[in-house]
Design an enzyme around this catalytic site. Structure first.
Site, short mmCIF file in Angstrom:
data_model
loop_
_atom_site.label_atom_id
_atom_site.label_comp_id
_atom_site.label_asym_id
_atom_site.label_seq_id
_atom_site.Cartn_x
_atom_site.Cartn_y
_atom_site.Cartn_z
N GLU A 185 -33.80 -31.32 14.85
CA GLU A 185 -35.21 -31.39 14.44
C GLU A 185 -35.65 -32.78 13.97
O GLU A 185 -36.80 -33.14 14.15
CB GLU A 185 -35.52 -30.34 13.37
CG GLU A 185 -34.80 -30.50 12.06
CD GLU A 185 -35.31 -29.46 11.06
OE1 GLU A 185 -36.44 -29.64 10.57
OE2 GLU A 185 -34.60 -28.49 10.78
N SER A 197 -41.92 -26.20 4.91
CA SER A 197 -41.59 -25.26 3.83
C SER A 197 -40.90 -26.01 2.71
O SER A 197 -41.16 -25.81 1.54
CB SER A 197 -40.66 -24.17 4.35
OG SER A 197 -41.14 -23.63 5.55
N SER A 243 -38.31 -33.12 3.90
CA SER A 243 -37.27 -34.07 4.29
C SER A 243 -37.83 -35.47 4.21
O SER A 243 -38.96 -35.70 4.61
CB SER A 243 -36.82 -33.82 5.74
OG SER A 243 -35.73 -32.94 5.76
N ARG A 290 -31.54 -39.66 7.02
CA ARG A 290 -32.21 -38.74 6.09
C ARG A 290 -31.81 -39.18 4.69
O ARG A 290 -30.64 -39.19 4.33
CB ARG A 290 -31.74 -37.31 6.35
CG ARG A 290 -32.44 -36.30 5.47
CD ARG A 290 -32.04 -34.88 5.84
NE ARG A 290 -32.87 -33.90 5.18
CZ ARG A 290 -32.66 -33.43 3.96
NH1 ARG A 290 -31.63 -33.86 3.27
NH2 ARG A 290 -33.45 -32.52 3.43
#
Lengths: 737, 432
Positions: free
Chosen positions: B200, B254, B257, B269
């Protein structure tokens, strides 16, 4: 500087246990000799009230009139503010005080009330400044102040050794909001950040979600809930873990992510738990980001959100471990709730320069960590009428590390940590309880002219027994539990009931007897060959060491057979010497002096069991010098020095020695340290590593300990150590004993 | 969706991933940003780098073979998140008569169904205002459509796919997001569809860079708020995202990141937080009884958070000057709710507003800390939490500007929540 105002006239007020429900006037009555005070008023929680009181001690025998200043801190609920102010008005305002130092969010709110009631000017001190001042103070002065919390470990609390080098650190104060403060030096700190998601969010949002009003009840709910019913986890989205990012399935992807629906009910417990996780994780994450940005590895957490609650300490610890992968440890403070009051008080006492003193926690007068266990009675902790106390005795001297410690930062005085060793803990708690009758008897006997001595001794018994019981359930209550802390607690309790030195008479009697033997003993030693004499001297020191009223095996013999004395002791050890200091240590010192060695003889600053104090030793040495030209010459030429150790314990913490002693050790370039006695060489310092040669000698006067060390009762420990890399040499040195 | 605090800067993981992906060539992507000259080529072969994708050696001969490698229609990209499924659909407009004849009925029906409706079933919605016209993709020209529906309605979607015999088209369905993994077997058993699963974060970045490069006419893709600290003068302004690196990409779904992007192929990340869009909606549902994001936002727009939050001035009577904290700053989110009286006096709207402000400010402060730690000054916020949520965007713009004293710039993208799906579609067209 403390002005004493007579003996505490109301010893009965001491009988209470300091953390149980009591009429407030009794709590405050304790403080009649108070000199100075400050107040920390939380916005809606407990208030802390700091006061310095001088209490002088009944001390009949010594030439010293010891006057101890003591800091009292009392935490109590808002409801008692008026009682507290009434007390202050009746007892304290007649001093020259014109201003009262106050801090905390509530100082603002109660300013008017205080000024009206007392007719004093309220001097508001900045909350954060007080907090940091208090934090620096406890970190520097209270051993085992900071701890790491590990819920599932054998001992939940792992206490940190005191390191005088406390800066820099990060303090994360979680009140209704969160303040993150970087502290670089005593007066240099900066609020580098914060967050509005804090204790108030947990409480406010929690109250809305669960209709539960009280903070403690919310925590109780949370400890029973399952957050996975409310939170959306990684596995709820992925069906498993998000492998390539290394995110496990159990991680929370979205807090309250499952409650985004109108047609499902969630339990109060689950919501409270989810909320607790959300807030703790968020605070932990921010703390880590700030710690990283400022390159800090020591992070302390405080504020009412933490305040000894195992639930929040656990979630914060978990969060810090997660975000830093274990690189940073979350640290908590035993006296976190007192920081503001301590700071405000210190602000007010600034002209006294508090740094010239040292402070020690008084175990008798302080309620321990979680004084009322949340597990035993979850609702009691914040119930009205609960008082928490912290008392600290002031020493008019600074305490520092022994300069000869190999690695001061890793030095741990105590040989066994009873918080971790359950078997040893059980034994020693039992042992101290068993010995209690004897101690009480001794205390009464030490004050034959005082009619209420028996009553006081009985109160001492109750108090110390209660402490032992508390420690059985909460070994962590006062930091690491050790034989030393058990001994010290007993001394503090005895002191509290005006038995500062129950052994003073015995000591005096023994000294008188021993002095009579001194010349005879020295003469017989001189008749021996050099080698025989060395053995005799060592045996003499060890034989003297048997006369220890603290050891039950010995006191049993001594109590039952009044004729038992020096002759018996020497037979036990198959040889001949005198009572500890006079017939044991002094001849040894004499031998060193006659070899041309300089000797520094260190002894306790205050009384503990039948250990000689520096004050007593001064007198004794003068009397011996009058009989013995060698000792006399030593004193005259400054080759024999009597220095106080700074300790008032049967044990010895080499990281808290009198500054003068440390200075002498450094100036005289001491190259041998002799530590003598079970308390100082076995219970403590058995593993201490020094940078010079050392000799640890003691007789094991406890059969359980003898078993543990693989020997028999009355076995001898004679441990000569040379630091690695140094060749062994002849002892040409001085001997703090 | 996002997770707590995982930082990805190790170089060992790449070995598993590099074989499956290779970047497109720049030639194929008109207007695509050039990466720093030579930065990729200069990397010695075989050197382990922290990049997620390492080289583009195989890309250069692709333009010749576009036609051969072009996948059959229909072209979809899908992102199955924790809350929403995002679907992008490319509608070819250059269909020749010959093609029209060859086109199977199923395909035609799907195209008509998707393009002639703006709502599907009870919950599916096509964001018509985001539609991109006359786009050239893989040598074909057409429109890009943006469709979303709640993840819990995925079974209905699969049923539809089954009814329309989607599987007979032998298309590859490229999907990303956690749902691509979670529902993979459902796709197979319910609709006889094989998913091509994609990472993703790879898709997100690819999508962001692509969309920003192809939008040339109409409203600018990237924008910011001018004068963010003055509510009366705060206006939305277009921003040209030229030479965008390094940038901090904050994806608020939700959960949240946070990625630090150093070049097209080099990102990590940094961290994430579980306090995201799901938390806002979840708490709003519990506190107000609402059930949709739109409802929650509507209530928030009518409420007043200062009745719920405790401000600095509520505690100190004004600014806390010692630490430069202004009186209006929130000292404790929901702090006033500790008092029973105040709990009874607030409205649902106030609670919704406070929830929105709390979550938004928290994302702002974590983002700011990451920007400082990573030494990055530009922050791009994306994700569906920002959809029709000007309140949060202005708050973020304000927070970035105020607390960084103007150092940080908050940027936003019009296609806020669709980048993952776009990235998945690109993967279909230019497989690695």
């Amino acid at each position: 500087m403390a002005e004493c105002s007579g003996i505490d006239s109301n010893p009965s007020s001491h009988t209470m246990d300091k953390s149980i429900t009591l009429p407030p006037d009794e709590i405050f009555r304790n403080l009649e000799n108070a000199k100075r005070f400050a107040i920390d008023i939380g916005t809606w929680e407990l208030k802390t009230f700091g006061i310095i009181a001088a209490s002088d001690k009944l001390y009949e025998i010594s030439v010293q009139e010891e006057v101890t200043a003591r800091l009292h801190f009392i935490k109590f609920e808002n409801a008692y503010i008026e009682t507290c102010l009434d007390f202050i008005k009746d007892h304290l305002v007649n001093t020259e005080t014109k201003v009262i130092k106050a801090t905390g969010g509530g100082a603002h709110k109660f300013k008017e009330l205080i000024e009206r009631k007392l007719g004093l000017k309220v001097d508001k001190e900045d909350e954060m400044t007080c907090l940091i001042k208090g934090c620096n103070f406890v970190l520097k002065n209270i051993p085992h102040e900071a701890f790491v919390y590990a819920k599932h470990a054998d001992s939940e609390f792992r206490f940190q050794t005191t390191n005088p080098d406390i800066f820099p650190y990060l303090l994360v104060n979680i009140g209704s909001g969160v303040s993150i403060v970087k502290v670089e030096a005593e007066d240099k700190f900066e609020r580098i950040g914060g967050s509005s998601i804090g204790g108030g969010t947990f409480w406010g949002l929690g109250a809305l979600l669960t209709k539960t009003k009280r903070f403690d009840e919310l925590l109780q709910l949370a400890s029973k809930g399952q957050h996975t019913n409310v939170d959306m986890l990684v596995k709820d989205i992925y069906g498993g873990s998000y492998g390539c990012l290394g995110l496990t399935g159990d991680l929370i992807a979205s807090s309250f992510g499952k409650s985004a629906t109108a047609d499902k009910e969630f339990s109060k417990e689950d919501m409270a738990k989810s909320l607790l996780h959300m807030i703790s994780n968020d605070i932990g994450q921010l703390a880590c980001l700030y710690a990283k940005l400022h390159n800090l590895s020591r992070v302390y957490f405080g504020g009412f959100f933490i305040r000894g609650h195992p639930v929040t300490m656990h979630t914060i610890t978990y969060s810090i471990n997660f975000f830093t992968k274990g690189e940073v440890q979350a640290l908590f403070l035993r006296h976190e709730g007192y920081l503001g009051a301590i700071g405000a008080f210190l602000k007010g006492a600034e002209e006294d320069n508090p740094n010239q003193y040292s402070w020690g926690e008084n175990y008798a007068g302080s309620s321990g960590l979680m004084s009322v266990s949340p597990d035993m009675n979850p609702m009691q902790r914040a119930r009205s009428g609960t008082f928490d106390m912290l008392e600290m005795d002031r020493l008019e001297r600074q305490l520092v590390n022994l300069p000869l410690l190999q690695d001061p930062s890793s030095y741990i005085p105590d040989t066994v940590d009873l918080t971790e060793d359950a078997l040893a803990r059980e034994y020693w708690l039992y042992c101290f309880e068993e010995a209690l009758d004897g101690v009480v008897k001794r205390a009464v006997a030490s004050q034959p002219d005082m009619l209420e001595a028996a009553l006081r001794a009985e109160k001492f018994r109750q108090k110390y027994r209660h402490k032992l019981q508390t420690l059985r359930h909460q070994p962590f209550a006062y930091g690491s539990l050790t034989v030393r802390s058990l001994l010290d607690t007993r001394e503090h309790c005895l002191n509290e009931f005006n038995f500062p030195d129950p052994y003073s008479k015995i000591k005096q009697r023994e000294n008188d007897v021993a002095l009579k033997y001194y010349q005879k003993a020295v003469k017989s030693l001189e008749e021996l060959s050099w080698e025989e004499r060395q053995f005799a001297l060592v045996r003499g020191v060890l034989a003297g060491n048997v006369f220890d009223w603290g050891a039950k095996a010995v006191s049993d013999v001594l109590e039952s057979d009044p004729e038992f004395g020096f002759e018996e002791a020497k037979r036990q050890l198959e040889d001949n010497s005198g009572v500890d200091i006079i017939l044991g240590v002094m001849p040894f010192v004499r031998e060193l002096l006659s070899r041309g060695t300089e000797v520094v003889l260190a002894s306790n600053s205050g009384p503990a069991l039948n250990d000689v104090t520096n004050g007593e030793l001064q007198i004794l040495t003068e009397r011996i010098a009058a009989m013995d030209p060698v000792i006399q010459a030593g004193l005259r030429d400054d080759r024999l020095m009597l220095v106080q150790s700074g300790s008032s314990s049967p044990c010895l913490d080499l990281s808290r020695l009198d500054k003068v002693l440390a200075m002498v050790v450094r100036e005289r370039q001491t190259d041998l340290v002799i530590i003598e006695g079970m308390g100082r060489a076995i219970h403590t310092n058995y593993y201490a590593m020094l940078s010079c040669e050392s000799l640890k000698m003691a007789v094991i006067k406890n059969s359980w300990l003898a078993d543990r060390l693989g020997g028999k009762l009355f076995s001898v420990v004679f441990k000569y150590e040379v630091p690695a890399g140094k060749p062994s040499q002849d002892c040409e040195t001085s001997t703090p004993s | 969706m996002a997770f707590n605090g995982h930082q990805r800067d190790d170089d060992t993981v790449d070995e598993d991933e590099t074989p499956t992906k290779q970047p497109r060539s720049n030639k194929e992507m008109p207007g695509y940003f050039r990466s720093e000259p030579g930065s990729e080529a200069a990397a010695p072969a075989g050197r382990a780098t922290p990049d997620r994708r390492s080289s583009n050696a195989t890309a250069r001969h692709r333009s010749d073979s576009v036609k051969k490698t072009r996948p059959p229609f229909p072209w979809f990209g899908m992102d199955i998140g924790g809350t929403l499924v995002k679907l992008v659909y490319f509608e070819p407009k250059d269909i020749t008569a010959e093609e029209e004849q060859e086109e199977v009925e199923n395909l035609k029906s799907i195209r008509r169904y998707l393009t002639s409706n703006t709502a599907y079933g009870k919950t599916g919605i096509r964001d018509v205002h985001l539609q991109l016209q006359d786009l050239t993709l893989c040598g074909r020209t057409g429109n890009l459509h943006f469709i979303r529906f709640p993840t819990h309605d995925l079974p209905a979607f699969l049923q539809m796919g089954r009814n329309k015999h989607f599987s007979s088209l032998h298309t590859t369905l490229c999907a990303t997001g956690g749902g691509a993994y979670k529902f993979e077997s459902d796709f197979r058993t319910m609709a006889d569809l094989q998913l091509h699963k994609l990472d993703e974060l790879d898709c997100l970045i690819r999508g962001v860079l692509y969309i920003d490069s192809v939008v040339s006419s109409g409203p600018s893709e990237c924008y910011y708020f001018e004068n963010p600290t003055e509510p009366d003068r705060c206006v939305q302004k277009p921003y040209t995202l030229e030479n965008p690196y390094p940038l901090l990409l904050v994806n608020i779904g939700s959960g949240v990141s946070i990625l630090a992007v150093y070049s097209e192929n080099n990102y990590k990340r940094v961290t994430g937080t579980s306090l995201g869009g799901g938390t806002f909606l979840g708490l709003c549902c519990l506190l107000t009884g609402c059930s949709t994001f739109e409802e929650a936002l509507e209530m928030a727009s009518l409420g007043e958070s200062t009745r719920v939050d405790k401000l600095v001035r509520d505690i100190y009577g004004g600014d806390y000057e010692r630490f430069g904290l202004p009186g209006w700053a929130v000292a404790s989110s929901f702090g006033n709710m500790m008092s029973k009286e105040k709990r009874e006096s607030v409205s649902k709207e106030d609670l919704a507003r406070a929830t929105l402000v709390t979550i938004t400010n928290n994302i702002g402060s974590i983002t700011r800390m990451c920007a400082l730690n990573e030494n990055i000054e530009r922050v791009v916020f994306v994700g569906n939490f920002l959809r029709v949520n000007t309140l949060s965007m202005k708050l973020l713009a304000y927070a970035m500007d105020y607390w960084s004293k103007g150092q940080l710039k908050a940027l936003f993208l019009r296609h806020e929540g669709y980048f993952g799906a776009v990235g998945a579609l690109l993967e279909l067209l230019h497989p690695s």
